[in-house]
Design a protein around this motif. Structure first.
Motif, PDB file in Angstrom:
ATOM      1  N   PRO A 209       0.797  -1.227   0.000  1.00  0.00           N
ATOM      2  CA  PRO A 209       0.000   0.000   0.000  1.00  0.00           C
ATOM      3  C   PRO A 209       0.834   1.283   0.000  1.00  0.00           C
ATOM      4  CG  PRO A 209      -0.998  -1.628   1.452  1.00  0.00           C
ATOM      5  CD  PRO A 209       0.331  -2.192   1.024  1.00  0.00           C
TER       6      PRO A 209
ATOM      7  N   ARG B  20       1.035   4.441  -2.698  1.00  0.00           N
ATOM      8  CA  ARG B  20       0.880   5.866  -2.355  1.00  0.00           C
ATOM      9  C   ARG B  20       2.097   6.682  -2.797  1.00  0.00           C
ATOM     10  NH1 ARG B  20       0.218   9.581   2.770  1.00  0.00           N
ATOM     11  NH2 ARG B  20      -1.533  10.835   2.012  1.00  0.00           N
TER      12      ARG B  20
ATOM     13  N   TRP C 153       1.678   7.376  -6.441  1.00  0.00           N
ATOM     14  CA  TRP C 153       0.618   8.372  -6.656  1.00  0.00           C
ATOM     15  C   TRP C 153       1.092   9.781  -6.275  1.00  0.00           C
ATOM     16  CZ3 TRP C 153      -3.029  11.886  -6.861  1.00  0.00           C
ATOM     17  CH2 TRP C 153      -3.680  12.390  -5.735  1.00  0.00           C
TER      18      TRP C 153
ATOM     19  N   PRO D  41      -4.325  16.264  -2.598  1.00  0.00           N
ATOM     20  CA  PRO D  41      -5.640  16.486  -1.977  1.00  0.00           C
ATOM     21  C   PRO D  41      -5.620  16.422  -0.452  1.00  0.00           C
ATOM     22  CG  PRO D  41      -5.531  14.300  -2.967  1.00  0.00           C
ATOM     23  CD  PRO D  41      -4.272  15.011  -3.372  1.00  0.00           C
TER      24      PRO D  41
ATOM     25  N   GLY E 214      -7.834  15.277   2.674  1.00  0.00           N
ATOM     26  CA  GLY E 214      -8.942  14.374   2.985  1.00  0.00           C
ATOM     27  C   GLY E 214     -10.032  14.976   3.854  1.00  0.00           C
TER      28      GLY E 214
ATOM     29  N   LEU F 276     -11.941  18.012  -4.449  1.00  0.00           N
ATOM     30  CA  LEU F 276     -11.471  16.912  -5.301  1.00  0.00           C
ATOM     31  C   LEU F 276     -11.428  17.355  -6.759  1.00  0.00           C
ATOM     32  CD1 LEU F 276     -13.227  13.724  -3.846  1.00  0.00           C
ATOM     33  CD2 LEU F 276     -10.848  14.467  -3.558  1.00  0.00           C
TER      34      LEU F 276
ATOM     35  N   ALA G 296      -8.274   3.204  -4.938  1.00  0.00           N
ATOM     36  CA  ALA G 296      -7.005   2.759  -4.341  1.00  0.00           C
ATOM     37  C   ALA G 296      -7.123   2.676  -2.826  1.00  0.00           C
ATOM     38  CB  ALA G 296      -5.869   3.700  -4.725  1.00  0.00           C
ATOM     39  N   HIS G 297      -8.129   3.327  -2.249  1.00  0.00           N
ATOM     40  CA  HIS G 297      -8.308   3.255  -0.796  1.00  0.00           C
ATOM     41  C   HIS G 297      -8.842   1.899  -0.336  1.00  0.00           C
ATOM     42  CE1 HIS G 297      -8.052   7.882  -0.147  1.00  0.00           C
ATOM     43  NE2 HIS G 297      -6.896   7.319  -0.352  1.00  0.00           N
TER      44      HIS G 297
ATOM     45  N   GLY H 201      -4.314  -0.356   2.232  1.00  0.00           N
ATOM     46  CA  GLY H 201      -3.565   0.387   3.227  1.00  0.00           C
ATOM     47  C   GLY H 201      -4.409   1.036   4.296  1.00  0.00           C
ATOM     48  N   ARG H 202      -3.811   1.978   4.968  1.00  0.00           N
ATOM     49  CA  ARG H 202      -4.465   2.599   6.110  1.00  0.00           C
ATOM     50  C   ARG H 202      -3.956   4.007   6.351  1.00  0.00           C
ATOM     51  NH1 ARG H 202      -4.861   0.201  10.664  1.00  0.00           N
ATOM     52  NH2 ARG H 202      -4.972  -1.934   9.879  1.00  0.00           N
ATOM     53  N   CYS H 203      -4.699   4.708   7.197  1.00  0.00           N
ATOM     54  CA  CYS H 203      -4.284   6.024   7.662  1.00  0.00           C
ATOM     55  C   CYS H 203      -3.538   5.851   8.984  1.00  0.00           C
ATOM     56  CB  CYS H 203      -5.499   6.915   7.889  1.00  0.00           C
ATOM     57  SG  CYS H 203      -6.449   7.220   6.394  1.00  0.00           S
ATOM     58  N   HIS H 204      -2.527   6.698   9.164  1.00  0.00           N
ATOM     59  CA  HIS H 204      -1.694   6.653  10.359  1.00  0.00           C
ATOM     60  C   HIS H 204      -1.792   8.002  11.061  1.00  0.00           C
ATOM     61  CE1 HIS H 204      -0.007   3.993   7.249  1.00  0.00           C
ATOM     62  NE2 HIS H 204       0.458   3.231   8.215  1.00  0.00           N
TER      63      HIS H 204
ATOM     64  N   ARG I  20       0.993  10.364  10.664  1.00  0.00           N
ATOM     65  CA  ARG I  20       1.342  10.834   9.309  1.00  0.00           C
ATOM     66  C   ARG I  20       0.332  11.883   8.845  1.00  0.00           C
ATOM     67  NH1 ARG I  20       3.019   4.992   6.506  1.00  0.00           N
ATOM     68  NH2 ARG I  20       4.330   4.325   8.250  1.00  0.00           N
ATOM     69  N   SER I  21      -0.929  11.458   8.701  1.00  0.00           N
ATOM     70  CA  SER I  21      -1.951  12.379   8.185  1.00  0.00           C
ATOM     71  C   SER I  21      -2.868  12.913   9.276  1.00  0.00           C
ATOM     72  CB  SER I  21      -2.811  11.644   7.159  1.00  0.00           C
ATOM     73  OG  SER I  21      -3.462  10.545   7.775  1.00  0.00           O
TER      74      SER I  21
ATOM     75  N   THR J  66     -13.471  13.165   2.178  1.00  0.00           N
ATOM     76  CA  THR J  66     -13.422  13.137   0.701  1.00  0.00           C
ATOM     77  C   THR J  66     -13.962  11.820   0.140  1.00  0.00           C
ATOM     78  OG1 THR J  66     -11.102  12.551   0.995  1.00  0.00           O
ATOM     79  CG2 THR J  66     -11.564  14.774   0.164  1.00  0.00           C
TER      80      THR J  66
HETATM   81 ZN1  ZEM Z   1      -4.918   8.293  -0.625  1.00  0.00          ZN
HETATM   82  N1  ZEM Z   1      -4.732   8.777   1.319  1.00  0.00           N
HETATM   83  N2  ZEM Z   1      -5.915  10.034  -0.991  1.00  0.00           N
HETATM   84  N3  ZEM Z   1      -4.976   7.872  -2.623  1.00  0.00           N
HETATM   85  N4  ZEM Z   1      -3.871   6.620  -0.301  1.00  0.00           N
HETATM   86  C1  ZEM Z   1      -4.139   8.015   2.284  1.00  0.00           C
HETATM   87  C2  ZEM Z   1      -3.601   6.743   2.132  1.00  0.00           C
HETATM   88  C3  ZEM Z   1      -3.510   6.099   0.926  1.00  0.00           C
HETATM   89  C4  ZEM Z   1      -6.304  10.963  -0.046  1.00  0.00           C
HETATM   90  C5  ZEM Z   1      -5.855  11.038   1.286  1.00  0.00           C
HETATM   91  O1  ZEM Z   1      -6.049  12.204   2.004  1.00  0.00           O
HETATM   92  C6  ZEM Z   1      -5.177   9.950   1.909  1.00  0.00           C
HETATM   93  C7  ZEM Z   1      -5.546   8.634  -3.607  1.00  0.00           C
HETATM   94  C8  ZEM Z   1      -6.347   9.728  -3.407  1.00  0.00           C
HETATM   95  C9  ZEM Z   1      -6.529  10.354  -2.173  1.00  0.00           C
HETATM   96  C10 ZEM Z   1      -3.536   5.677  -1.244  1.00  0.00           C
HETATM   97  C11 ZEM Z   1      -3.673   5.802  -2.631  1.00  0.00           C
HETATM   98  C12 ZEM Z   1      -4.316   6.843  -3.252  1.00  0.00           C
HETATM   99  C13 ZEM Z   1      -4.185   8.701   3.531  1.00  0.00           C
HETATM  100  C14 ZEM Z   1      -3.574   8.188   4.818  1.00  0.00           C
HETATM  101  C15 ZEM Z   1      -4.836   9.889   3.303  1.00  0.00           C
HETATM  102  C16 ZEM Z   1      -5.128  10.932   4.387  1.00  0.00           C
HETATM  103  C17 ZEM Z   1      -2.097   8.576   4.893  1.00  0.00           C
HETATM  104  C18 ZEM Z   1      -1.450   8.087   6.166  1.00  0.00           C
HETATM  105  O2  ZEM Z   1      -1.871   8.532   7.246  1.00  0.00           O
HETATM  106  O3  ZEM Z   1      -0.539   7.247   6.081  1.00  0.00           O
HETATM  107  C19 ZEM Z   1      -7.216  11.902  -0.664  1.00  0.00           C
HETATM  108  C20 ZEM Z   1      -7.902  13.082  -0.004  1.00  0.00           C
HETATM  109  C21 ZEM Z   1      -7.361  11.515  -1.962  1.00  0.00           C
HETATM  110  C22 ZEM Z   1      -8.253  12.166  -2.953  1.00  0.00           C
HETATM  111  C23 ZEM Z   1      -9.070  11.463  -3.719  1.00  0.00           C
HETATM  112  C24 ZEM Z   1      -5.215   8.097  -4.899  1.00  0.00           C
HETATM  113  C25 ZEM Z   1      -5.632   8.720  -6.226  1.00  0.00           C
HETATM  114  C26 ZEM Z   1      -4.440   6.986  -4.675  1.00  0.00           C
HETATM  115  C27 ZEM Z   1      -3.804   6.051  -5.657  1.00  0.00           C
HETATM  116  C28 ZEM Z   1      -4.308   5.859  -6.880  1.00  0.00           C
HETATM  117  C29 ZEM Z   1      -2.991   4.509  -0.590  1.00  0.00           C
HETATM  118  C30 ZEM Z   1      -2.571   3.216  -1.268  1.00  0.00           C
HETATM  119  C31 ZEM Z   1      -2.975   4.779   0.778  1.00  0.00           C
HETATM  120  C32 ZEM Z   1      -2.511   3.863   1.914  1.00  0.00           C
HETATM  121  C33 ZEM Z   1      -1.077   4.172   2.270  1.00  0.00           C
HETATM  122  C34 ZEM Z   1      -0.552   3.345   3.405  1.00  0.00           C
HETATM  123  O4  ZEM Z   1       0.511   3.721   3.921  1.00  0.00           O
HETATM  124  O5  ZEM Z   1      -1.138   2.329   3.776  1.00  0.00           O
END
Ligand code: ZEM
Length: 286
Positions: A30, A34, A37, A132, A134, A141, A161-162, A165-168, A171-172, A226
């Motif tokens: 995951p 990210r 992306w 973006p 969240g 968006l 893609a959500h 993985g996870r939010c930490h 981190r966020s 979001t």
């Molecule tokens: Zn995410 N994403 N993302 N994202 N994302 C997080 C985690 C992951 C947004 C967002 O604020 C956040 C896309 C779009 C958007 C992944 C992939 C993709 C997290 C958590 C947040 C807050 C971070 C953390 O705390 O570690 C927002 C607002 C989005 C707008 C639509 C798109 C596009 C992605 C790929 C195509 C992935 C895989 C994760 C998980 C990461 C992890 O460490 O597990």
């Protein structure tokens, strides 16, 4: 040492590092997705700046953006691959890692082409604030993803893609996973979004998210503001409904749109070679 251009060997090396028993849910997948992306998601079509070319996150200006907190883990996971395949650029490695991770986690094959360079043009550094937030909603968006050249359907597909993985909290600020099997690519995220009763929860750090207690997983699952905006917005919602029902359609659309994301700002010639002029220094393509 591997042969220059042997991307099959790079893919195998990426696949073999995905299992990380000590990390998160046991997989580096995951966070690699990210990284890919966020490396590409800085693109601005109107000024043709940002994008995956240059791998700018290696440097403080971009790597230190609070939006990129935690992605150093992904970069560290990939260092052994760079060491055993020193000919690959970081920008190719990070994008390929995202593509390969999706595939290894049961997702679709995503078309990917090499040729990015690691040359960073300081005059074209993307400003912070292009990724973006969240905590915001549908208008935000659109503002972010239209800037890259995506439409409403593509925004919904990319958000899938959500499933991973996870939010930490460190981190966020958000906390938790979207689905109870977050290392398996699927359309569960869209199903849960529609089928569960999400309630607002303010975390101890003051961050607002939506939660639902999953009896089977014995875990509280989460959605960002979001994410749920995709269900309340008239133009987004039909795509959420379609992807919740039709996994194959989601996989196909995700494959196309993730590939497009990885290519933002990359111009290619007839043979697929990268021809961006800002990669050319002293008459040589670096
Ligand atoms: Zn995410 N994403 N993302 N994202 N994302 C997080 C985690 C992951 C947004 C967002 O604020 C956040 C896309 C779009 C958007 C992944 C992939 C993709 C997290 C958590 C947040 C807050 C971070 C953390 O705390 O570690 C927002 C607002 C989005 C707008 C639509 C798109 C596009 C992605 C790929 C195509 C992935 C895989 C994760 C998980 C990461 C992890 O460490 O597990």
């Amino acid at each position: 040492m591997s042969t220059t251009g042997d991307y099959t060997s790079v893919r195998a090396a990426i696949a073999s590092l995905l299992k990380q028993p000590e990390y998160d849910d046991g997989s580096a997948g995951p966070v690699l997705v990210r990284l890919a992306w966020h490396s590409a998601g800085t693109y601005d079509a109107s000024t043709d700046t940002g994008g995956s070319n240059g791998a700018g996150m290696r440097y403080e200006a971009e790597g230190g953006d609070p939006a990129n907190a935690g992605l150093q883990h992904a970069r560290v996971f990939l260092e052994p691959v760079k060491a055993s395949h020193p000919w690959i650029t970081y920008s190719d490695l990070w994008t390929l890692a995202g593509v390969e991770a999706v595939k290894q986690m049961g997702g679709p094959e995503i078309p990917w082409w090499p040729g990015r360079t690691d040359y960073v043009d300081d005059s074209k550094l993307p400003p912070r604030g292009r990724l973006p937030d969240g905590a915001l909603g549908g208008d935000h968006l659109r503002h972010i993803f239209y800037r890259m050249g995506f439409n409403d359907q593509e925004i919904v597909a990319l958000s899938g893609a959500h499933n991973l993985g996870r939010c930490h909290a460190d981190r966020s600020g958000f906390d938790g996973a979207w689905v109870n099997n977050p290392t398996r690519f699927s359309n569960t995220y869209f199903k849960l979004m529609l089928e569960r009763e999400w309630r607002e929860k303010v975390l101890d750090n003051g961050v607002r998210q939506y939660v639902y207690y999953d009896e089977d997983a014995e875990e509280e699952l989460m959605m960002l503001p979001t994410d749920l905006a995709l269900t309340t917005d008239k133009a987004f919602r039909p795509w959420v409904e379609l992807y919740a029902k039709d996994k194959e359609r989601f996989f196909g659309d995700f494959s196309r749109v993730f590939s497009k994301l990885m290519e933002l700002g990359i111009r290619r010639g007839e043979k697929g070679e990268v021809v961006n002029t800002d990669n050319v220094r002293g008459g040589y393509v670096s």
